[in-house]
Design an enzyme around this catalytic site. Sequence first.
Site, mmCIF file in Angstrom:
data_model
loop_
_atom_site.group_PDB
_atom_site.id
_atom_site.type_symbol
_atom_site.label_atom_id
_atom_site.label_comp_id
_atom_site.label_asym_id
_atom_site.label_seq_id
_atom_site.Cartn_x
_atom_site.Cartn_y
_atom_site.Cartn_z
ATOM 1 N N ALA A 19 11.903 3.050 11.695
ATOM 2 C CA ALA A 19 11.863 4.417 12.222
ATOM 3 C C ALA A 19 11.352 4.432 13.664
ATOM 4 O O ALA A 19 11.885 5.147 14.522
ATOM 5 C CB ALA A 19 10.982 5.293 11.326
ATOM 6 N N VAL A 20 10.332 3.621 13.933
ATOM 7 C CA VAL A 20 9.779 3.580 15.295
ATOM 8 C C VAL A 20 10.829 3.033 16.268
ATOM 9 O O VAL A 20 11.062 3.602 17.350
ATOM 10 C CB VAL A 20 8.493 2.702 15.338
ATOM 11 C CG1 VAL A 20 8.039 2.452 16.770
ATOM 12 C CG2 VAL A 20 7.378 3.344 14.516
ATOM 13 N N VAL A 21 11.493 1.949 15.865
ATOM 14 C CA VAL A 21 12.483 1.326 16.756
ATOM 15 C C VAL A 21 13.654 2.280 16.994
ATOM 16 O O VAL A 21 14.043 2.546 18.139
ATOM 17 C CB VAL A 21 12.979 -0.026 16.173
ATOM 18 C CG1 VAL A 21 14.143 -0.577 16.988
ATOM 19 C CG2 VAL A 21 11.833 -1.030 16.131
ATOM 20 N N GLY A 25 -9.052 -0.437 9.160
ATOM 21 C CA GLY A 25 -9.552 -1.473 10.081
ATOM 22 C C GLY A 25 -8.657 -1.552 11.313
ATOM 23 O O GLY A 25 -9.141 -1.686 12.449
ATOM 24 N N ASP A 34 -3.648 0.690 -0.674
ATOM 25 C CA ASP A 34 -4.916 1.153 -1.252
ATOM 26 C C ASP A 34 -5.087 2.674 -1.322
ATOM 27 O O ASP A 34 -5.902 3.167 -2.080
ATOM 28 C CB ASP A 34 -6.098 0.576 -0.452
ATOM 29 C CG ASP A 34 -6.148 -0.941 -0.509
ATOM 30 O OD1 ASP A 34 -5.668 -1.513 -1.503
ATOM 31 O OD2 ASP A 34 -6.660 -1.550 0.450
ATOM 32 N N ALA A 76 -4.412 5.389 -20.084
ATOM 33 C CA ALA A 76 -5.386 4.339 -20.415
ATOM 34 C C ALA A 76 -6.587 4.931 -21.145
ATOM 35 O O ALA A 76 -6.978 6.074 -20.892
ATOM 36 C CB ALA A 76 -5.840 3.643 -19.130
ATOM 37 N N GLU A 77 -7.158 4.157 -22.042
ATOM 38 C CA GLU A 77 -8.335 4.625 -22.795
ATOM 39 C C GLU A 77 -9.542 4.740 -21.873
ATOM 40 O O GLU A 77 -10.418 5.569 -22.070
ATOM 41 C CB GLU A 77 -8.667 3.643 -23.938
ATOM 42 C CG GLU A 77 -7.919 3.898 -25.238
ATOM 43 C CD GLU A 77 -6.407 3.747 -25.106
ATOM 44 O OE1 GLU A 77 -5.965 2.840 -24.376
ATOM 45 O OE2 GLU A 77 -5.683 4.550 -25.721
ATOM 46 N N GLN A 95 1.134 -6.922 -6.846
ATOM 47 C CA GLN A 95 1.092 -5.478 -6.545
ATOM 48 C C GLN A 95 1.539 -5.148 -5.125
ATOM 49 O O GLN A 95 1.877 -4.015 -4.820
ATOM 50 C CB GLN A 95 -0.340 -4.950 -6.709
ATOM 51 C CG GLN A 95 -0.884 -5.044 -8.102
ATOM 52 C CD GLN A 95 -2.393 -4.892 -8.140
ATOM 53 O OE1 GLN A 95 -2.918 -3.811 -8.311
ATOM 54 N NE2 GLN A 95 -3.122 -5.996 -7.987
HETATM 55 O O1 F6P Z 1 -5.824 -3.743 1.684
HETATM 56 C C1 F6P Z 1 -4.838 -4.221 0.841
HETATM 57 C C2 F6P Z 1 -5.383 -5.252 -0.098
HETATM 58 O O2 F6P Z 1 -4.335 -5.677 -0.941
HETATM 59 C C3 F6P Z 1 -6.595 -4.849 -0.931
HETATM 60 O O3 F6P Z 1 -6.245 -4.066 -2.049
HETATM 61 C C4 F6P Z 1 -7.195 -6.180 -1.290
HETATM 62 O O4 F6P Z 1 -8.585 -6.049 -1.540
HETATM 63 C C5 F6P Z 1 -6.934 -6.985 -0.047
HETATM 64 O O5 F6P Z 1 -5.848 -6.383 0.621
HETATM 65 C C6 F6P Z 1 -6.593 -8.441 -0.311
HETATM 66 O O6 F6P Z 1 -6.279 -9.051 0.904
HETATM 67 P P1 F6P Z 1 -5.794 -10.561 1.078
HETATM 68 O O7 F6P Z 1 -4.417 -10.658 0.507
HETATM 69 O O8 F6P Z 1 -5.833 -10.808 2.535
HETATM 70 O O9 F6P Z 1 -6.786 -11.388 0.302
#
Ligand code: F6P
Length: 320
Positions: free
Chosen positions: A23-25, A105, A128, A187-188, A253
């Site tokens: 999208a940016v490009v 960060g 996250d 989930a419980e 994930q």
């Molecule tokens: O910020 C994304 C994330 O997947 C966090 O959920 C997890 O704590 C961290 O990065 C793991 O980072 P790396 O793959 O650098 O160990």
Amino acid sequence: MIHKIGVLTSGGDAPGMNCAIRAVVRAGLRYGLEVYGVNDGYKGLVEGDIFPMDRNSVSDIVNRGGTILRTARLREFKEESVRQKAVDNLKKLGIDALVVIGGDGSYMGAKKLTEMGINCVGLPGTIDNDIASTDYTIGFDTCLNTIMDCVDRIRDTTESHQRCAVIEVMGNHCGDLALFSGLAEGAEMIITPDHPIPEEEVMESLRKLHDSKKSRAIVIVSEKIYPDIHAFAARISEQTGFEAKAEVLGRVQRGGSPSAFDRILAARMGAYAVDALLDGKGGICVGMVNNKIVDYDIYEALSLPRDKHISMLRLIDILK
Ligand code: F6P
């Protein structure tokens, strides 16, 4: 008036980052800008790994997980002398402004670069969902669906064996992945940094469930709560009557093709970022609040309180 912009991805990768880059490009080129890609996040910026991109450089990436620009975490970017190298590299190429796709960060680096003369706009790219200035981050929805797929599979075998599955999901001190997947999975028990449950209470509840002839249980836990999730599962086995098995879903994930939601979110945010840079804005980050794309000053964004989803917790309790 700006003529050249750069784009980079930084921090943990997230599905949908490629859609944001695209999208940016594409938006940049459409408005007559020259667009440069930076490999490996701030590391590539400091090392001068910067290259021109055209519309073909972002063809056929909307469906791809990861990031074609690769990513890195560079702690040294906190140091002004290191950032100065990045600024010098950008200035050498005549790049006026930058889109930074990453987590909180990465936002701080973007703010600091803006203060050093390079206008930067941050896009929330992280699984996250830990950025308060947006309802959803790019990658969260895909990740949630991946977790659901994994938990569905674990549920099958948990039922067959009449066990308790203790499933650790990512989140980096933010419980949204655990909370949302916990609701989606019924989930419980859901244990997150915002909603911790004392261990005695966990054991007591699972014991009661087991005694009430519940044949299996699903417990979803955010990472970084239990130093050893397998030892925690062993304690459940010892104290509750359930045989418990721990599963750490890990980096599974973070991969995979982005969901429609993440692709659309990334497209909207990426185009918005280019507009903002053309308007001369910098030191801001883009968010989606109540389905509207908005921006915040980065310092303000980083000081906003995060939603602890109390109403969702109430709903989980009602549906137990
Ligand atoms: O910020 C994304 C994330 O997947 C966090 O959920 C997890 O704590 C961290 O990065 C793991 O980072 P790396 O793959 O650098 O160990």
